[in-house]
Design a protein around this motif. Structure first.
Motif, PDB file in Angstrom:
ATOM      1  N   PHE A 101       0.820  -1.218   0.000  1.00 43.98           N
ATOM      2  CA  PHE A 101       0.000   0.000   0.000  1.00 43.98           C
ATOM      3  C   PHE A 101       0.858   1.275   0.000  1.00 43.98           C
ATOM      4  O   PHE A 101       0.562   2.247   0.692  1.00 43.98           O
ATOM      5  CB  PHE A 101      -0.954   0.021   1.202  1.00 43.98           C
ATOM      6  N   SER A 102       1.939   1.264  -0.751  1.00 40.83           N
ATOM      7  CA  SER A 102       2.798   2.443  -0.852  1.00 40.83           C
ATOM      8  C   SER A 102       3.090   2.745  -2.320  1.00 40.83           C
ATOM      9  O   SER A 102       3.033   1.858  -3.170  1.00 40.83           O
ATOM     10  CB  SER A 102       4.116   2.231  -0.093  1.00 40.83           C
ATOM     11  N   LYS A 103       3.390   4.029  -2.585  1.00 41.66           N
ATOM     12  CA  LYS A 103       3.731   4.467  -3.931  1.00 41.66           C
ATOM     13  C   LYS A 103       4.987   5.321  -3.860  1.00 41.66           C
ATOM     14  O   LYS A 103       5.138   6.144  -2.944  1.00 41.66           O
ATOM     15  CB  LYS A 103       2.591   5.272  -4.544  1.00 41.66           C
ATOM     16  N   THR A 104       5.864   5.148  -4.830  1.00 42.90           N
ATOM     17  CA  THR A 104       7.126   5.882  -4.864  1.00 42.90           C
ATOM     18  C   THR A 104       7.141   6.836  -6.045  1.00 42.90           C
ATOM     19  O   THR A 104       6.823   6.441  -7.173  1.00 42.90           O
ATOM     20  CB  THR A 104       8.321   4.913  -4.985  1.00 42.90           C
ATOM     21  N   SER A 105       7.480   8.084  -5.763  1.00 45.32           N
ATOM     22  CA  SER A 105       7.625   9.049  -6.857  1.00 45.32           C
ATOM     23  C   SER A 105       9.091   9.443  -6.994  1.00 45.32           C
ATOM     24  O   SER A 105       9.814   9.549  -6.000  1.00 45.32           O
ATOM     25  CB  SER A 105       6.774  10.299  -6.606  1.00 45.32           C
ATOM     26  N   ILE A 106       9.512   9.623  -8.232  1.00 48.66           N
ATOM     27  CA  ILE A 106      10.881  10.035  -8.550  1.00 48.66           C
ATOM     28  C   ILE A 106      10.809  11.330  -9.337  1.00 48.66           C
ATOM     29  O   ILE A 106       9.958  11.479 -10.230  1.00 48.66           O
ATOM     30  CB  ILE A 106      11.602   8.959  -9.389  1.00 48.66           C
ATOM     31  N   ALA A 107      11.684  12.270  -9.006  1.00 48.96           N
ATOM     32  CA  ALA A 107      11.690  13.540  -9.728  1.00 48.96           C
ATOM     33  C   ALA A 107      13.083  14.158  -9.676  1.00 48.96           C
ATOM     34  O   ALA A 107      13.876  13.870  -8.771  1.00 48.96           O
ATOM     35  CB  ALA A 107      10.670  14.504  -9.122  1.00 48.96           C
ATOM     36  N   PHE A 108      13.372  14.979 -10.648  1.00 48.56           N
ATOM     37  CA  PHE A 108      14.588  15.786 -10.618  1.00 48.56           C
ATOM     38  C   PHE A 108      14.317  17.087 -11.364  1.00 48.56           C
ATOM     39  O   PHE A 108      13.432  17.152 -12.226  1.00 48.56           O
ATOM     40  CB  PHE A 108      15.775  15.042 -11.247  1.00 48.56           C
ATOM     41  N   THR A 109      15.060  18.121 -11.005  1.00 46.70           N
ATOM     42  CA  THR A 109      14.929  19.415 -11.669  1.00 46.70           C
ATOM     43  C   THR A 109      15.993  19.524 -12.746  1.00 46.70           C
ATOM     44  O   THR A 109      17.187  19.581 -12.454  1.00 46.70           O
ATOM     45  CB  THR A 109      15.078  20.568 -10.660  1.00 46.70           C
ATOM     46  N   GLY A 110      15.546  19.535 -14.010  1.00 48.47           N
ATOM     47  CA  GLY A 110      16.484  19.620 -15.115  1.00 48.47           C
ATOM     48  C   GLY A 110      17.110  20.995 -15.230  1.00 48.47           C
ATOM     49  O   GLY A 110      18.318  21.139 -15.418  1.00 48.47           O
ATOM     50  N   THR A 111      16.268  22.033 -15.089  1.00 53.17           N
ATOM     51  CA  THR A 111      16.746  23.413 -15.147  1.00 53.17           C
ATOM     52  C   THR A 111      15.680  24.317 -14.557  1.00 53.17           C
ATOM     53  O   THR A 111      14.510  23.944 -14.475  1.00 53.17           O
ATOM     54  CB  THR A 111      17.045  23.841 -16.598  1.00 53.17           C
ATOM     55  N   ARG A 112      16.090  25.491 -14.131  1.00 51.82           N
ATOM     56  CA  ARG A 112      15.152  26.517 -13.679  1.00 51.82           C
ATOM     57  C   ARG A 112      15.177  27.726 -14.610  1.00 51.82           C
ATOM     58  O   ARG A 112      14.606  28.771 -14.292  1.00 51.82           O
ATOM     59  CB  ARG A 112      15.478  26.953 -12.249  1.00 51.82           C
ATOM     60  N   LYS A 113      15.856  27.580 -15.735  1.00 52.39           N
ATOM     61  CA  LYS A 113      16.020  28.715 -16.652  1.00 52.39           C
ATOM     62  C   LYS A 113      15.687  28.317 -18.088  1.00 52.39           C
ATOM     63  O   LYS A 113      16.363  28.715 -19.039  1.00 52.39           O
ATOM     64  CB  LYS A 113      17.441  29.262 -16.569  1.00 52.39           C
ATOM     65  N   ALA A 114      14.638  27.549 -18.244  1.00 51.43           N
ATOM     66  CA  ALA A 114      14.250  27.109 -19.586  1.00 51.43           C
ATOM     67  C   ALA A 114      13.406  28.173 -20.276  1.00 51.43           C
ATOM     68  O   ALA A 114      12.707  28.964 -19.633  1.00 51.43           O
ATOM     69  CB  ALA A 114      13.482  25.799 -19.512  1.00 51.43           C
ATOM     70  N   GLU A 115      13.471  28.169 -21.595  1.00 48.60           N
ATOM     71  CA  GLU A 115      12.634  29.029 -22.423  1.00 48.60           C
ATOM     72  C   GLU A 115      11.627  28.133 -23.144  1.00 48.60           C
ATOM     73  O   GLU A 115      12.009  27.196 -23.843  1.00 48.60           O
ATOM     74  CB  GLU A 115      13.501  29.786 -23.434  1.00 48.60           C
ATOM     75  N   VAL A 116      10.358  28.401 -22.941  1.00 48.92           N
ATOM     76  CA  VAL A 116       9.299  27.586 -23.529  1.00 48.92           C
ATOM     77  C   VAL A 116       8.668  28.341 -24.699  1.00 48.92           C
ATOM     78  O   VAL A 116       8.317  29.526 -24.567  1.00 48.92           O
ATOM     79  CB  VAL A 116       8.226  27.224 -22.479  1.00 48.92           C
ATOM     80  N   LYS A 117       8.500  27.665 -25.830  1.00 53.59           N
ATOM     81  CA  LYS A 117       7.956  28.294 -27.028  1.00 53.59           C
ATOM     82  C   LYS A 117       6.623  27.653 -27.411  1.00 53.59           C
ATOM     83  O   LYS A 117       6.431  26.447 -27.268  1.00 53.59           O
ATOM     84  CB  LYS A 117       8.936  28.149 -28.193  1.00 53.59           C
ATOM     85  N   TYR A 118       5.728  28.501 -27.899  1.00 55.40           N
ATOM     86  CA  TYR A 118       4.464  28.033 -28.490  1.00 55.40           C
ATOM     87  C   TYR A 118       4.187  28.891 -29.715  1.00 55.40           C
ATOM     88  O   TYR A 118       3.987  30.109 -29.607  1.00 55.40           O
ATOM     89  CB  TYR A 118       3.312  28.138 -27.489  1.00 55.40           C
ATOM     90  N   GLU A 119       4.222  28.270 -30.876  1.00 54.08           N
ATOM     91  CA  GLU A 119       4.083  28.974 -32.142  1.00 54.08           C
ATOM     92  C   GLU A 119       5.112  30.106 -32.208  1.00 54.08           C
ATOM     93  O   GLU A 119       6.303  29.871 -32.088  1.00 54.08           O
ATOM     94  CB  GLU A 119       2.644  29.460 -32.318  1.00 54.08           C
ATOM     95  N   SER A 120       4.664  31.360 -32.329  1.00 56.86           N
ATOM     96  CA  SER A 120       5.607  32.474 -32.413  1.00 56.86           C
ATOM     97  C   SER A 120       5.902  33.114 -31.061  1.00 56.86           C
ATOM     98  O   SER A 120       6.691  34.042 -30.956  1.00 56.86           O
ATOM     99  CB  SER A 120       5.063  33.544 -33.370  1.00 56.86           C
TER     100      SER A 120
END
Length: 411
Positions: A101-120
């Motif tokens: 009755f347990s669940k394990t989550s794994i995570a890491f921070t790739g970057t905190r300074k990413a630029e995200v684009k959508y169309e233009s």
């Protein structure tokens, strides 16, 4: 009786109006002390609410394995250097940890300074990108506002899908539903499948300006060495917490290859333990607030008493006239005492308003969770009344003891 009380209030108000500048300065002196108390307590309360709320959302049946214990920092330095939680560690833990009755989550921070684009359109380079597995949202208390969570199929098949924070709706997807749209991070395209509920920012860490992507996809994009991974374990029933923690420690010790006599070279933290520690830290801030405020308020009471003594001296002939007309000692004392009470309460009310405004304003600028500081308000009202009582008692007694004949002769 009520008529006499009302008359004393009228006389006190007339006296206050007659010495308006001095009264305003006295009220401001009291208000400064009360403002310091209410303002600091409001700000500290907002800070505590924000931090506690972030950890409380994880639930009391959640714990995490991290590089260090929360309490291993002394004077800004670590007692010992622990190895990072590597991908090999978390992968092996996820495969071998089998507590019921347990669940394990794994995570890491790739970057905190990413630029995200959508169309233009594109964001500023200030977006955090996290690689996570399918249990991350549930184990960290993060909720979906629209769309859906990752499935185990998305994670195992390295699907290029993502979940975005609520701030993306304000500019990148203004007047457009993000669900189903395609964004680009470092040239890699992702389909938006979900939007997170707004969580605000803590210490300039904007929780609403982040993108969650599948773990392995994240590892293929962000290949920096020595990435530190986060492990969170959630147990469905709190009564199994102790057993789950013991099993997790034993499992991770085996992964790290520790002998029975070696100390843990990692930390284990429960979310409720962190909340308790945060509460103990903020308690020191409360003590500091009270000390600063008491010093200021002590000065206010001295100033108020001094001004009331000056008022008694200036109104010596008035006291003599009142006594000659039949006023009792108690009546004279009540008149001066009432004047002090009114001044003290006005200072208290202004101080409370300014304290909440300043403390709440700073809390809003820092994106803290503001709540009405009832304890601070009640404390401030009580303190301002006590100041008035203490400061007005001696001047009132002195005025009541004035000899009417000597008072009439006073120039």
């Amino acid at each position: 009786m009520f008529t006499l009380f009302r008359e004393n209030i009228r006389i006190a108000l007339d006296s206050i109006k007659g010495q308006l500048l001095r009264t305003i300065l006295t009220i401001l002196i009291i208000a400064i002390g009360i403002t310091a108390l209410v303002g600091i307590l409001t700000l500290v309360g907002a800070l505590e609410n924000t931090i506690s709320g972030d950890f409380a959302s994880m639930g009391s049946n959640t714990f995490s394995i991290r590089q260090y214990e929360f309490s291993t920092v002394n004077n800004g330095q670590r007692e010992k250097i622990n190895p990072i939680i590597s991908y090999r560690n978390v992968k092996e833990f996820n495969e071998t940890f089998s507590f019921p009755f347990s669940k394990t989550s794994i995570a890491f921070t790739g970057t905190r300074k990413a630029e995200v684009k959508y169309e233009s359109k594109k964001t500023d380079p200030e977006v955090a990108v996290l690689g996570v597995n399918e249990n991350y949202l549930e184990n960290t208390g993060t909720k979906i506002d629209k769309g859906r969570n990752f499935t185990i199929f998305d994670i195992n098949n390295n699907n290029h899908v993502c979940i975005i924070g609520s701030d993306f709706k304000k500019e990148l997807f203004k007047n457009v539903s993000p669900i189903g749209k395609t964004i680009s991070i470092r040239g890699v395209k992702f389909k938006v499948i979900g939007i997170l509920e707004s969580k605000g920012a803590t210490f300039r860490n904007n929780q609403d300006l982040r993108v969650l992507i599948p773990l392995q996809v994240g590892r293929s994009i962000f290949t920096l060495p020595n990435i530190n991974y986060n492990l969170n374990i959630k147990v469905d029933d709190k009564q199994f917490m102790e057993g789950a923690q013991d099993h997790a420690i034993l499992t991770f010790r085996n992964i790290r290859g520790l002998s029975p006599v070696e100390e843990n070279n990692f930390g284990l933290e429960r979310s409720d333990d962190l909340i308790n520690r945060i509460a103990s830290i903020t308690s020191y801030l409360y003590y500091a607030a009270w000390i600063i405020s008491i010093i200021t308020i002590f000065g206010s009471s001295i100033a108020l008493m001094n001004i009331m003594l000056v008022s008694v001296t200036e109104r010596t002939r008035e006291i003599g006239v009142r006594k000659a007309l039949g006023a009792k000692k108690s009546t004279i004392a009540e008149q001066f005492f009432m004047e002090t009470i009114i001044i003290g309460q006005l200072g208290g009310v202004i101080g409370i308003i300014l304290g909440i405004a300043i403390g709440g304003g700073i809390a809003m600028l820092a994106s803290f969770t503001f709540s009405t500081p009832w304890i601070a308000i009640i404390s401030a009202a009580t303190i301002s009344f006590i100041i008035a009582v203490i400061s007005g008692l001696y001047p009132a007694i002195k005025a009541a003891k004035q000899d009417p004949i000597e008072s009439l002769r006073y120039e």
